[in-house]
Scaffold this active site. Structure first.
Site, short mmCIF file in Angstrom:
data_model
loop_
_atom_site.label_atom_id
_atom_site.label_comp_id
_atom_site.label_asym_id
_atom_site.label_seq_id
_atom_site.Cartn_x
_atom_site.Cartn_y
_atom_site.Cartn_z
N ASP A 49 0.84 -1.20 0.00
CA ASP A 49 0.00 0.00 0.00
C ASP A 49 0.87 1.25 0.00
O ASP A 49 1.87 1.33 0.73
CB ASP A 49 -0.91 0.01 1.23
CG ASP A 49 -1.75 1.27 1.29
OD1 ASP A 49 -2.64 1.43 0.44
OD2 ASP A 49 -1.49 2.12 2.17
N TYR A 54 2.51 10.23 -0.32
CA TYR A 54 3.58 9.73 0.54
C TYR A 54 4.94 10.08 -0.06
O TYR A 54 5.31 9.59 -1.14
CB TYR A 54 3.49 8.21 0.70
CG TYR A 54 2.28 7.72 1.46
CD1 TYR A 54 1.44 8.59 2.16
CD2 TYR A 54 1.96 6.36 1.50
CE1 TYR A 54 0.33 8.13 2.85
CE2 TYR A 54 0.86 5.90 2.20
CZ TYR A 54 0.05 6.78 2.87
OH TYR A 54 -1.05 6.31 3.56
N SER A 151 -10.88 5.45 2.32
CA SER A 151 -10.13 5.52 3.56
C SER A 151 -10.70 6.62 4.44
O SER A 151 -10.84 7.77 4.01
CB SER A 151 -8.65 5.79 3.29
OG SER A 151 -7.91 5.91 4.49
N ALA A 208 -0.45 1.39 16.60
CA ALA A 208 -0.61 2.69 17.29
C ALA A 208 0.69 3.49 17.27
O ALA A 208 1.19 3.93 18.31
CB ALA A 208 -1.10 2.49 18.72
N LYS A 215 7.99 -0.33 23.01
CA LYS A 215 9.30 0.32 23.05
C LYS A 215 9.29 1.64 23.81
O LYS A 215 10.34 2.14 24.22
CB LYS A 215 9.83 0.54 21.63
CG LYS A 215 9.03 1.53 20.79
CD LYS A 215 9.61 1.61 19.38
CE LYS A 215 8.79 2.53 18.47
NZ LYS A 215 9.33 2.54 17.09
N ARG A 227 9.40 7.57 16.32
CA ARG A 227 8.42 8.59 15.93
C ARG A 227 8.05 9.45 17.12
O ARG A 227 7.82 10.65 16.99
CB ARG A 227 7.17 7.92 15.35
CG ARG A 227 7.39 7.36 13.96
CD ARG A 227 6.14 6.72 13.42
NE ARG A 227 6.34 6.20 12.07
CZ ARG A 227 5.45 5.50 11.41
NH1 ARG A 227 4.29 5.20 11.97
NH2 ARG A 227 5.71 5.07 10.19
N GLY A 286 4.14 -0.72 8.93
CA GLY A 286 5.15 0.14 8.36
C GLY A 286 6.44 -0.11 9.12
O GLY A 286 6.42 -0.19 10.35
N GLN A 292 12.23 -5.62 11.61
CA GLN A 292 10.85 -5.29 11.99
C GLN A 292 9.86 -5.92 11.02
O GLN A 292 8.82 -6.42 11.42
CB GLN A 292 10.66 -3.77 11.99
CG GLN A 292 11.42 -3.03 13.07
CD GLN A 292 11.27 -1.53 12.92
OE1 GLN A 292 11.19 -1.00 11.80
NE2 GLN A 292 11.25 -0.82 14.03
N GLU A 295 9.60 -9.70 11.66
CA GLU A 295 8.89 -9.94 12.92
C GLU A 295 7.39 -9.75 12.74
O GLU A 295 6.58 -10.58 13.16
CB GLU A 295 9.41 -8.98 13.99
CG GLU A 295 8.64 -9.05 15.31
CD GLU A 295 9.05 -7.95 16.27
OE1 GLU A 295 8.26 -7.66 17.20
OE2 GLU A 295 10.14 -7.36 16.11
#
Length: 327
Positions: A49, A54, A151, A208, A215, A227, A286, A292, A295
């Site tokens: 996606d 972006y 969306s 989220a 983390k 972030r 993402g 990551q 996982e």
């Protein structure tokens, strides 16, 4: 990697969807993004996606580069249109002009003749819905788009669009809402309406913004490079402030024993929670690092014990957002 039908369509998407999200002035090196995309492919992810906004087209260009050597029928490519990505007064929205010009630009960047799913990134209050849906229908007939999605539309907007789409022979098959164990707004109206209409969910921010990975620790500054530790502006800053409270972070840490008992990482637990919903076809992830991606991809096929789901809901209940107006 397991796959599910998207709504009542014949299209099957991977349970884990790679979201190639880059912010407008993202400085992530090309090779880092391409490395994450290659790892997604190696992990069995078949659905990708992106959106024209972006990275101001850069996300689509990099996705096109990463998929250039893949058989086109082996991947599902999804992109979006609405936000300002062109020039002048017609460079945004869902007018026929912007949709037609938007898809041509996206196809060039993605290096493909068609996209599997073209999504109206937001609802356009200034363009008649009939004009928007007819423009999508024309793209389907032209072979540039296979299916239509939306969306962050309301249940009422989705229902009206679905009716128009049926009249025009267009398959409106997906809704992309924000949805996670901490943000459950779509459960009240959007998901029930979509279930009835045969429209599947491809939720984003399923972790989220990384908070559900565990983390972020209560009483400690956000990890460097995260972030939560970056300089945020506008709506992103407000959203992260809402999540990075002592209560939220403390309750998320109480999920760790549940993840350990289930043999899952915190990320996998959060993704499996999203995928447990019968109206969800795939969960968008993402990631900027290959580890990551691998996982998160391993969350596909995980079936949570109902007792674990109940315990998660109990722990997070007081901080879950059901209605943003009350948050």
């Amino acid at each position: 990697m397991e796959h599910r039908h998207l709504g009542r369509s014949g299209l099957r998407i991977s349970e884990i969807v790679f979201g190639n999200l880059l912010y407008p002035h993202d400085s992530t090196p090309d090779e880092t993004v391409l490395g994450a995309l290659r790892t997604a492919l190696d992990s069995g992810i078949t659905t990708f996606d992106t959106a024209d906004i972006y990275g101001m087209g850069r996300s689509e260009e990099l996705l096109g580069r990463a998929l250039a050597g893949e058989p086109r029928d082996s991947v599902v490519i999804c992109t979006k249109v609405f936000f300002p990505a062109g020039n002048g007064p017609n460079g945004s929205g869902l007018s026929r002009k912007h949709i037609r010009e938007g898809i041509d630009a996206s196809l060039r960047r993605l290096r493909t003749d068609y996209v599997d799913l073209y999504t109206a990134h937001r609802y356009d209050q200034e363009t008649p819905l009939e004009e928007t849906v007819l423009a999508f229908a024309d793209l389907v007939r032209a072979g540039k788009v296979l299916y239509m999605g939306v969306s962050e539309w309301t249940a009422e907007q989705i229902g009206e669009a679905a009716g128009l789409a049926r009249e025009l022979g267009v398959h409106l098959i997906s809704s992309m809402p924000q949805y996670s164990a901490l943000w459950r707004e779509p459960e009240a109206r959007v998901m029930p309406a979509c279930q009835e209409l045969g429209i599947g969910q491809i939720p984003y921010f399923t972790l989220a913004q990384g908070v559900l990975t565990g983390k972020y620790l209560p009483g400690r500054p956000p990890p460097e490079g995260s972030r939560g530790g970056a300089e945020l502006v506008g709506g992103r800053a407000a959203f992260m402030r809402r999540l990075l409270t002592e209560d939220v972070l403390g309750r998320v840490q109480r999920l760790r024993p549940l993840a350990d008992e289930a043999g899952l990482t915190m990320s996998q637990l959060a993704l499996a929670w999203v995928l447990r919903h019968p109206n969800v076809a795939g969960a968008v992830i993402g990631a900027s690092r290959a580890g990551q991606v691998s996982e998160n991809a391993a969350a596909s096929g995980v079936k949570l014990d109902p007792a674990v789901v109940s315990r998660m809901d109990e722990i997070l209940g007081p901080v879950v957002v059901h209605d943003p107006a009350d948050a």
